[in-house]
Design an enzyme around this catalytic site. Sequence first.
Site, PDB file in Angstrom:
ATOM      1  N   GLU A  55      24.405 -32.943   8.662  1.00 58.82           N
ATOM      2  CA  GLU A  55      24.808 -34.035   7.758  1.00 58.82           C
ATOM      3  C   GLU A  55      24.069 -33.947   6.424  1.00 58.82           C
ATOM      4  OE1 GLU A  55      27.308 -35.800   8.245  1.00 58.82           O
ATOM      5  OE2 GLU A  55      27.614 -35.494  10.386  1.00 58.82           O
ATOM      6  N   ASN A  78      25.639 -32.888   2.772  1.00 53.40           N
ATOM      7  CA  ASN A  78      25.545 -33.821   1.640  1.00 53.40           C
ATOM      8  C   ASN A  78      24.955 -33.136   0.411  1.00 53.40           C
ATOM      9  OD1 ASN A  78      26.660 -35.906   3.057  1.00 53.40           O
ATOM     10  ND2 ASN A  78      24.764 -37.060   3.311  1.00 53.40           N
ATOM     11  N   ARG A 111      36.138 -37.275   3.594  1.00 47.72           N
ATOM     12  CA  ARG A 111      34.818 -37.658   4.086  1.00 47.72           C
ATOM     13  C   ARG A 111      34.956 -39.057   4.666  1.00 47.72           C
ATOM     14  NH1 ARG A 111      32.951 -32.856   4.274  1.00 47.72           N
ATOM     15  NH2 ARG A 111      31.481 -33.987   5.568  1.00 47.72           N
TER      16      ARG A 111
END
Lengths: 107, 156
Positions: free
Chosen positions: B47, B51, B105
């Site tokens: 994650e 990002n 997303r």
Amino acid sequence: MESEFIQESKLLIFRITEEIDECSVQKIRRKADYEIERYMPKKVIFDFNRVTFMDSAGIGLVIGRYKIVNMIGGKVEMANLNKSVEKIFEMCGVLKLIPITKLEEAV
Amino acid sequence: MFDNEMKLEFLSKSNNEAFARITVAAFASQLDPTIEELADIKTAVSEAVTNAIIHGYEDKTGVVKIVCKIKENELEIQISDNGKGIENVEMAKQPLYTTRPNLERSGMGFTIMESFMDSIEIESILGIGTKITMRKTIKKMEENLEEDDFANSLRG
Ligand SMILES: Nc1ncnc2c1ncn2[C@@H]1O[C@H](COP(=O)(O)OP(=O)(O)OP(=O)(O)O)[C@@H](O)[C@H]1O
Ligand SMILES: [Mg+2]
């Protein structure tokens, strides 16, 4: 990802064979959308049996397909989720939208 | 200070994601985590790295840096980028908040990191970059066993 279409029931099965992350999801998405458009299925099942890793890219993947299949009047379900995949879908409320179903892994 | 430490730097290309999470998992494995704990760590790393790549650097290429430290049975993971930074961190942490809905997303990255790790700190400065620090204590093997024994004894 492998796909299988069962004509009689208009069922389209996506057997995902790769780890699902930002890197792999684009290819899966492209193939899934192509097959959905080609077969116009009544039902789509995502089979996670061979998915050894998934992050939030997987949420976008199934929700995105859910929207498309919904638009053509079909349903989406998921099968063979391992513990961590199920945990992620559960946490994000995806399971309320896309139920888990039973599906035997074809040989 | 720390019992062990490693550093990793790589270009912000999404085909480095698997490499990054597997490397952190391999480093973490000296704490004898369970398979589930290891899966949680890999997901949290994925994650934060994603990002950095898609939000921090967007279409540009930059360097993503990971520092992992172990002290006793605690794992600390820092993941940083020199990208565009987060305008409103409190907002970014909210479930379902995303600035890139067009990319499919879901806005669940920070929520997943928070729930899969014991703690997460987000430091971010606009135009300078973002640093995520996550910590997780890995229970010692004996504690896991003791818990299993306890659970088994309850089951009879
Ligand atoms: N490293 C970063 N640099 C700049 N902005 C970031 C960074 N990390 C997160 N953000 C911002 O915080 C928002 C929330 O991040 P989060 O990971 O929770 O959701 P997402 O990445 O948008 O979606 P998902 O992770 O579910 O695919 C992002 O949409 C982005 O605007
Ligand atoms: Mg994210």
